[in-house]
Design a protein around this motif. Structure first.
Motif, PDB file in Angstrom:
ATOM      1  N   VAL A   1       0.833  -1.203   0.000  1.00 46.39           N
ATOM      2  CA  VAL A   1       0.000   0.000   0.000  1.00 46.39           C
ATOM      3  C   VAL A   1       0.869   1.254   0.000  1.00 46.39           C
ATOM      4  O   VAL A   1       1.705   1.449   0.893  1.00 46.39           O
ATOM      5  CB  VAL A   1      -0.932   0.015   1.229  1.00 46.39           C
ATOM      6  N   ASP A   2       0.656   2.103  -0.996  1.00 44.87           N
ATOM      7  CA  ASP A   2       1.305   3.403  -1.050  1.00 44.87           C
ATOM      8  C   ASP A   2       0.768   4.278   0.089  1.00 44.87           C
ATOM      9  O   ASP A   2      -0.248   3.952   0.708  1.00 44.87           O
ATOM     10  CB  ASP A   2       1.032   4.031  -2.421  1.00 44.87           C
TER      11      ASP A   2
ATOM     12  N   PHE B   1      -0.487  -4.461  -5.501  1.00 45.09           N
ATOM     13  CA  PHE B   1       0.067  -3.139  -5.200  1.00 45.09           C
ATOM     14  C   PHE B   1      -1.045  -2.109  -5.355  1.00 45.09           C
ATOM     15  O   PHE B   1      -1.731  -2.067  -6.378  1.00 45.09           O
ATOM     16  CB  PHE B   1       1.218  -2.816  -6.159  1.00 45.09           C
ATOM     17  N   VAL B   2      -1.211  -1.270  -4.356  1.00 43.87           N
ATOM     18  CA  VAL B   2      -2.294  -0.281  -4.331  1.00 43.87           C
ATOM     19  C   VAL B   2      -1.677   1.108  -4.253  1.00 43.87           C
ATOM     20  O   VAL B   2      -0.932   1.414  -3.310  1.00 43.87           O
ATOM     21  CB  VAL B   2      -3.220  -0.496  -3.122  1.00 43.87           C
ATOM     22  N   GLY B   3      -1.972   1.961  -5.237  1.00 41.34           N
ATOM     23  CA  GLY B   3      -1.405   3.297  -5.202  1.00 41.34           C
ATOM     24  C   GLY B   3      -2.078   4.228  -6.184  1.00 41.34           C
ATOM     25  O   GLY B   3      -2.967   3.823  -6.932  1.00 41.34           O
TER      26      GLY B   3
ATOM     27  N   LYS C   1       4.356   4.366 -11.219  1.00 40.60           N
ATOM     28  CA  LYS C   1       5.077   3.783 -10.086  1.00 40.60           C
ATOM     29  C   LYS C   1       4.266   2.743  -9.314  1.00 40.60           C
ATOM     30  O   LYS C   1       4.839   1.805  -8.752  1.00 40.60           O
ATOM     31  CB  LYS C   1       5.502   4.889  -9.115  1.00 40.60           C
ATOM     32  N   ASP C   2       2.953   2.943  -9.242  1.00 45.65           N
ATOM     33  CA  ASP C   2       2.128   2.085  -8.390  1.00 45.65           C
ATOM     34  C   ASP C   2       1.288   1.083  -9.171  1.00 45.65           C
ATOM     35  O   ASP C   2       0.644   0.225  -8.563  1.00 45.65           O
ATOM     36  CB  ASP C   2       1.180   2.952  -7.537  1.00 45.65           C
TER      37      ASP C   2
ATOM     38  N   PRO D   1       4.817  -2.158 -10.865  1.00 43.12           N
ATOM     39  CA  PRO D   1       4.591  -3.387 -10.108  1.00 43.12           C
ATOM     40  C   PRO D   1       4.157  -4.565 -10.987  1.00 43.12           C
ATOM     41  O   PRO D   1       4.581  -5.698 -10.762  1.00 43.12           O
ATOM     42  CB  PRO D   1       3.489  -2.999  -9.111  1.00 43.12           C
ATOM     43  N   VAL D   2       3.312  -4.292 -11.975  1.00 47.17           N
ATOM     44  CA  VAL D   2       2.880  -5.354 -12.897  1.00 47.17           C
ATOM     45  C   VAL D   2       4.074  -5.876 -13.686  1.00 47.17           C
ATOM     46  O   VAL D   2       4.229  -7.085 -13.891  1.00 47.17           O
ATOM     47  CB  VAL D   2       1.772  -4.836 -13.834  1.00 47.17           C
TER      48      VAL D   2
END
Length: 233
Positions: free
Chosen positions: A9-10, A180-182, A187-188, A192-193
């Motif tokens: 989590v961002d 990933f949560v952002g 960047k988020d 991440p993918v």
């Protein structure tokens, strides 16, 4: 599809409303209260100049320059004296408020962690871990995070691959089991993918060209429903 067992989590813009970044006047005022510090009139302007220079360099290299290094450079360039750097950093981040975590976001995080998900805070920040822990503790959610991955600790910022490697290690699960949560697409979500995780972007509208596999929600409070739908597929 593999179930999600961990969340990365961002912070600012995702879990919290961002706080101010310290500018030269804030920093100078905080440092002048320190015993033994000598802060000349030109310090604020010098600090802001150093900040712009380091920010540009950090963006190009995805490095995270510590505040202590930033203070050292500013002090050297304007003749300031800072006998205790650790005390100086603490003084700055005590004087400059951190981000504010709303009650809905805090409640959502508590419920997600209680459901058995591993939760990792994964954010770019110049603030030391102790400061961020203090903020999470004040919101009543420090114990909801199994680990904190901060650029101030890792030394690199998103989207550097070493940052995501630290997230995977901290989560204790394979990348494909981490969501990933952002709120920052590059960047988020995209990065991440590319690293093998899944992601969901917090945004009012889906950005043009965003990969269809990346989900979009408007607020972190919508995350439980998104996860439920994801697991039902």
């Amino acid at each position: 599809m593999t179930d999600v067992h961990a969340l990365a989590v961002d912070f600012g813009g995702t879990l919290a409303r961002p706080g101010p970044s310290p500018d030269g006047h804030m920093v100078a005022n905080a440092l002048r209260k320190l015993a033994g510090a000598a802060i000349p009139q030109g310090f604020a302007e010098t600090f802001d100049t150093v900040t712009r220079r380091l920010r540009q360099a950090d963006q190009e290299s995805n490095r995270q320059t510590p505040l202590a290094e930033q203070l050292c450079q500013a002090a050297e360039e304007c003749g300031a004296a800072l006998p205790d750097l650790d005390a100086a950093v603490e003084a700055v981040f005590t004087a400059v408020p951190d981000a504010e975590i709303g009650p809905d976001a805090a409640r959502t995080l508590r419920n997600l962690h209680a459901s058995g998900l591993v939760c990792v805070l994964a954010c770019d920040t110049q603030r030391p871990e102790a400061v961020r822990r203090r903020t999470l503790g004040a919101a009543g959610i420090l114990d909801c995070f199994d680990a904190l991955v901060l650029s101030s600790t890792v030394g690199v910022r998103k989207p550097h691959p070493a940052f995501y490697a630290a997230v995977v290690e901290a989560a204790g699960h394979p990348a494909n089991e981490i969501l990933f949560v952002g709120d920052t697409p590059a960047k988020d979500a995209v990065a991440p993918v590319a690293y093998g995780m899944r992601s969901v972007l917090i945004a009012d509208d889906r950005p043009v060209g965003l990969e269809p596999s990346i989900g979009v929600i408007r607020h972190i409070s919508e995350l439980p429903a998104y996860l439920e739908a994801l697991h039902a597929r």
